[in-house]
Design an enzyme around this catalytic site. Structure first.
Site, mmCIF file in Angstrom:
data_model
loop_
_atom_site.group_PDB
_atom_site.id
_atom_site.type_symbol
_atom_site.label_atom_id
_atom_site.label_comp_id
_atom_site.label_asym_id
_atom_site.label_seq_id
_atom_site.Cartn_x
_atom_site.Cartn_y
_atom_site.Cartn_z
ATOM 1 N N LEU A 98 -23.791 -6.610 5.459
ATOM 2 C CA LEU A 98 -24.507 -6.754 4.196
ATOM 3 C C LEU A 98 -23.642 -6.035 3.172
ATOM 4 O O LEU A 98 -23.310 -4.863 3.357
ATOM 5 C CB LEU A 98 -25.885 -6.097 4.309
ATOM 6 N N ASP A 99 -23.236 -6.735 2.107
ATOM 7 C CA ASP A 99 -22.234 -6.138 1.217
ATOM 8 C C ASP A 99 -22.729 -4.861 0.548
ATOM 9 O O ASP A 99 -23.934 -4.600 0.477
ATOM 10 C CB ASP A 99 -21.717 -7.160 0.200
ATOM 11 N N LYS A 100 -21.802 -4.091 0.056
ATOM 12 C CA LYS A 100 -22.073 -2.749 -0.474
ATOM 13 C C LYS A 100 -23.101 -2.770 -1.601
ATOM 14 O O LYS A 100 -23.924 -1.860 -1.729
ATOM 15 C CB LYS A 100 -20.763 -2.123 -0.960
ATOM 16 N N ASP A 101 -23.068 -3.808 -2.430
ATOM 17 C CA ASP A 101 -23.959 -3.880 -3.582
ATOM 18 C C ASP A 101 -25.349 -4.418 -3.237
ATOM 19 O O ASP A 101 -26.194 -4.533 -4.124
ATOM 20 C CB ASP A 101 -23.334 -4.765 -4.671
ATOM 21 N N SER A 102 -25.560 -4.782 -1.980
ATOM 22 C CA SER A 102 -26.852 -5.331 -1.559
ATOM 23 C C SER A 102 -27.618 -4.319 -0.716
ATOM 24 O O SER A 102 -27.061 -3.358 -0.210
ATOM 25 C CB SER A 102 -26.641 -6.619 -0.757
#
Length: 263
Positions: A98-102
């Site tokens: 899950l990407d860093k910004d999510s």
């Protein structure tokens, strides 16, 4: 068993990452450099970076509410990595980044085979997200999302998408292209302001608060494995966008069907 399976079941990494470690010369078997695809036995001494690797005795599956800003990486040199954040006593790694910004649901486990099956796109496993964007959500926008958008040289699979607020919609994907939802929205002139994953297959955030985690229940694990086996063994005969999907991969394969009611 194969060396990469031994390393994954020891809770170190996925099989793919294990192959990379072997190729990098970081793995030895009985004091000699390991080779890709080799078999090992219980009596063999397997070491990673000089440290002996021992199989994990207890299998775990964690449901973690990943906060925004925490990075999905096993590299402990990264300041805000997910492994250091949860500090779980058994070595685990994430299944499906899950990407860093999510934020939202992230699975962590020491079961390599389980990771491989969950991440296998050909099984059409569902992942559900709640998305907030910078412009009002319109039916035209949702219909384009549902039917497919050009992303990374391909057209995204048909999916379910429903409006949840003026600037918010819910979406269920059965594939995991890099930053897929953000790219889909960007192509249609929208910017994602908030992205939260709420479900992976039968596993949901439930009452977890940001930063919390819990172990999956026995019933949850049994149902997860049932869905995985269904995806592995039962496939539809017709070709779907050039792929052979599983039979009954989920109620959201049909975009016209409504989202599952909240429990």
């Amino acid at each position: 068993m194969r060396l990469n399976k031994f390393l994954s079941e020891a809770g170190l990494c996925s099989r793919r990452e294990a192959d990379r470690l072997v190729e990098a010369g970081r793995v030895t078997v009985n004091g000699k450099p390991a080779s890709s695809g080799m078999q090992v036995e219980d009596s063999d001494q397997v070491c990673l970076d000089g440290n002996q690797v021992k199989p994990q005795e207890r299998k775990v599956l964690l449901l973690f509410y990943k906060p925004k800003g925490i990075e999905c990486t096993a590299n402990l040199q990264v300041k805000k990595n997910v492994i250091s954040y949860i500090q779980y006593p058994i070595r685990v790694y994430y299944a499906g980044r899950l990407d860093k910004d999510s934020e939202g649901l992230l699975l962590l486990t020491n079961q390599g085979d389980l990771v491989n099956e969950i991440m296998k796109a050909g099984n059409f496993h569902e992942k559900e997200y709640l998305v907030t964007v910078d412009r009002p959500v319109t039916e035209e926008f949702l219909q384009k999302i549902r039917t497919g958008v050009p992303v990374l040289g391909t057209i995204t699979r048909p999916c379910a998408a429903e409006k949840r607020g003026e600037y918010e919609f819910q979406i269920v994907l059965t594939q995991g292209l890099n930053r897929q939802i953000r790219r889909m929205c960007s192509y249609l002139g929208y910017e994602v302001k908030k992205l939260k994953r709420t479900r992976i297959m039968n596993l949901t955030l439930g009452n977890l608060k940001v930063g919390e985690y819990r172990e999956a229940s026995k019933a949850e694990v049994q149902e997860l494995k049932r869905q995985i086996e269904e995806g592995k063994t039962v496939r539809k005969k017709e070709v779907y966008r050039g792929e052979k999907p599983v039979k009954n991969p989920g109620k959201y394969r049909n975009p016209e069907k409504k989202f599952r009611k909240k429990q």
